[in-house]
Design an enzyme around this catalytic site. Structure first.
Site, PDB file in Angstrom:
ATOM      1  N   GLY A 173       0.831  -1.213   0.000  1.00 33.54           N
ATOM      2  CA  GLY A 173       0.000   0.000   0.000  1.00 33.54           C
ATOM      3  C   GLY A 173       0.861   1.257   0.000  1.00 33.54           C
ATOM      4  N   ASP A 211       5.837  -4.792   5.996  1.00 30.03           N
ATOM      5  CA  ASP A 211       6.134  -6.125   6.497  1.00 30.03           C
ATOM      6  C   ASP A 211       6.201  -7.190   5.379  1.00 30.03           C
ATOM      7  OD1 ASP A 211       6.216  -7.827   8.806  1.00 30.03           O
ATOM      8  OD2 ASP A 211       4.190  -8.477   8.260  1.00 30.03           O
ATOM      9  N   ASP A 232       0.722   2.194   9.227  1.00 31.43           N
ATOM     10  CA  ASP A 232       0.259   1.422  10.388  1.00 31.43           C
ATOM     11  C   ASP A 232       1.262   1.408  11.550  1.00 31.43           C
ATOM     12  OD1 ASP A 232      -1.819   0.775   8.665  1.00 31.43           O
ATOM     13  OD2 ASP A 232      -0.958  -1.162   8.111  1.00 31.43           O
ATOM     14  N   MET A 260      -7.607   3.298  10.128  1.00 31.48           N
ATOM     15  CA  MET A 260      -6.825   2.163   9.635  1.00 31.48           C
ATOM     16  C   MET A 260      -5.796   1.713  10.675  1.00 31.48           C
ATOM     17  SD  MET A 260      -6.114   2.830   5.615  1.00 31.48           S
ATOM     18  CE  MET A 260      -7.316   2.343   4.397  1.00 31.48           C
ATOM     19  N   GLU A 263      -9.596  -0.299  12.805  1.00 30.71           N
ATOM     20  CA  GLU A 263     -10.276  -1.243  11.900  1.00 30.71           C
ATOM     21  C   GLU A 263     -10.072  -2.707  12.308  1.00 30.71           C
ATOM     22  OE1 GLU A 263      -8.525  -0.789   7.989  1.00 30.71           O
ATOM     23  OE2 GLU A 263      -6.537  -1.383   8.694  1.00 30.71           O
TER      24      GLU A 263
HETATM   25  O1  F6P Z   1      -1.216  -1.226   5.512  1.00 23.97           O
HETATM   26  C1  F6P Z   1      -1.760  -0.005   5.153  1.00 23.97           C
HETATM   27  C2  F6P Z   1      -3.244  -0.087   5.019  1.00 23.97           C
HETATM   28  O2  F6P Z   1      -3.726   1.191   4.675  1.00 23.97           O
HETATM   29  C3  F6P Z   1      -3.969  -0.632   6.246  1.00 23.97           C
HETATM   30  O3  F6P Z   1      -4.090   0.314   7.271  1.00 23.97           O
HETATM   31  C4  F6P Z   1      -5.274  -1.075   5.627  1.00 23.97           C
HETATM   32  O4  F6P Z   1      -5.852  -2.125   6.367  1.00 23.97           O
HETATM   33  C5  F6P Z   1      -4.850  -1.568   4.266  1.00 23.97           C
HETATM   34  O5  F6P Z   1      -3.606  -0.978   3.985  1.00 23.97           O
HETATM   35  C6  F6P Z   1      -5.823  -1.255   3.159  1.00 23.97           C
HETATM   36  O6  F6P Z   1      -5.399  -1.923   2.034  1.00 23.97           O
HETATM   37  P1  F6P Z   1      -5.932  -1.625   0.565  1.00 23.97           P
HETATM   38  O7  F6P Z   1      -5.218  -0.404   0.086  1.00 23.97           O
HETATM   39  O8  F6P Z   1      -5.564  -2.838  -0.193  1.00 23.97           O
HETATM   40  O9  F6P Z   1      -7.385  -1.398   0.664  1.00 23.97           O
END
Ligand code: F6P
Length: 365
Positions: free
Chosen positions: A11, A118, A142, A184, A237
């Site tokens: 992300g 990670d 995060d 998030m 979340e």
């Molecule tokens: O790891 C970053 C993050 O924004 C998390 O906080 C969230 O759960 C996830 O990525 C959302 O992922 P995506 O962009 O695939 O919806």
């Protein structure tokens, strides 16, 4: 000239461009290295023809101020489990890591810098073990990587969440409402905890502390009884419902391994309404606004320093390392060590104590 290849995976997050710029400038300054970028993580290398750009002066000028990543990103390109569509339209996965390492070498790259969270750093470690000269740079809003005190992007996300929270407070007060804001953070409660303290929430729910609905309702009722007349809740979340599960569903995109966390704010609303909550309840899910826009000054600085450090490691040939921020210093750790532990909020963390001391409930008492 030696060549270093940079990429961003997983992300996006505010500060990625500042890392790219810091690294490319340091490489140029060395007089011995040139920096290139692979578009959309490793996909740029894997494509035919390849999608690789030279990180020239004009390409990187002023980008540290911009959110997102000029190199684009994806969370579907794990080379160890690469999604491949078969002729009949169905999908399978294949480990293409050995071919990838060979292709990077054939393209003449002497080193790779993988900017990612990670999951991306686990990929870095696997590629390192297959002979790739690789350095990791941790990124995520995060803040869930244990080897670094902070990741860039996190502070910006907290700022965005806090500004939204502040806005919800004034409308909650006007309408005597309970406002629930979902933030998030995946399986860690860092964004929620910081936002709750910064904004002055009444209740903060995080994955690391089990809550019970009765305690939450009791807390709401007490506040209305005291004549305060409104309640603001921040929920992560990944906060777990009473059965111990976090809400959401498996990603539907092929190659995306992550469960998409969602639904906890609306779950809380329904539960509280069914239990006879004395006030109207509204929910706000901040979503991807927390990852967008321009990075705060702090994140630009941290990201730039990490980019410069990554190049220092490349230059030294100190591969298999991840850049980290520890005790106000930029250091490095082995990627192997860095991906060992997830960075949960410890129940005795000083910020948990701080929050409790200023009257924030975690729904557990
Ligand atoms: O790891 C970053 C993050 O924004 C998390 O906080 C969230 O759960 C996830 O990525 C959302 O992922 P995506 O962009 O695939 O919806």
């Amino acid at each position: 000239m030696k060549k270093v290849l940079v990429l961003t995976g997983g992300g996006d997050c505010p500060g990625l461009n500042a890392v790219i710029r810091g690294l490319a400038k340091a490489a140029k300054g060395s007089g011995e290295w040139e920096a290139y970028g692979s578009i959309e993580a490793f996909n740029g290398v894997l494509k035919d023809p390849v999608e690789i750009v030279r990180l020239s002066k004009s390409k990187i000028g002023g980008i540290h101020v911009k959110g997102g990543t000029i190199l684009k990103t994806t969370n579907k390109g794990n080379p160890l489990d690469f999604p491949i569509q078969k002729e009949d339209g169905t999908w399978t996965t294949k480990d293409i890591s050995v071919d990838l390492v060979q292709k990077i070498k054939d393209l003449g790259f002497d080193a790779v810098v993988n900017i990612g969270g990670d999951g991306s750093q686990k990929i870095s470690q696997a590629l390192y073990e297959k002979g790739l000269n690789i350095i990791g740079v941790p990124k995520t809003i995060d803040n869930d990587l244990s080897a670094t005190d902070l990741t860039f992007g996190f502070s910006t996300a907290v700022q965005i969440a806090t500004e939204s929270f502040d806005k919800l407070v004034t409308t909650a007060e006007s309408h005597h409402r309970v406002m629930i804001m979902e933030v998030m953070g995946r399986d860690a409660g860092w964004i929620a905890l910081h936002t709750a303290i910064a904004g002055g929430a009444e209740i903060c729910l995080i994955p690391e502390i089990s809550f019970n609905m009765k305690a939450i309702l009791k807390r709401i009722k007490k506040r209305y009884k005291k004549g305060k007349g409104f309640v603001n809740i921040v929920v992560a979340e990944g906060a777990k419902v009473e059965s111990g599960e976090s809400l959401g569903s498996q990603a539907t995109d092929k190659g995306d391994p992550h469960k998409k966390l969602a639904g906890i704010a609306n779950y809380l609303r329904t539960e509280l309404e069914n239990m006879g909550c004395p006030a109207q309840i509204r929910t706000t899910v901040l979503g991807h606004t927390q990852r967008g826009g321009t990075p705060l000054a702090f994140d630009r600085i941290l990201a730039t320093a990490m980019g410069v450090k990554a190049f220092e490691l490349v230059q030294k040939g100190d591969f298999g390392k991840m850049v980290s921020y520890k005790n106000n210093q930029i250091e490095s750790v082995t990627i192997k060590e860095a991906v060992k532990y997830y960075n949960y909020v410890a129940k005795d963390h000083y910020l948990i104590k701080t929050a409790r001391a200023v009257g924030i409930s975690f729904g557990d008492e």
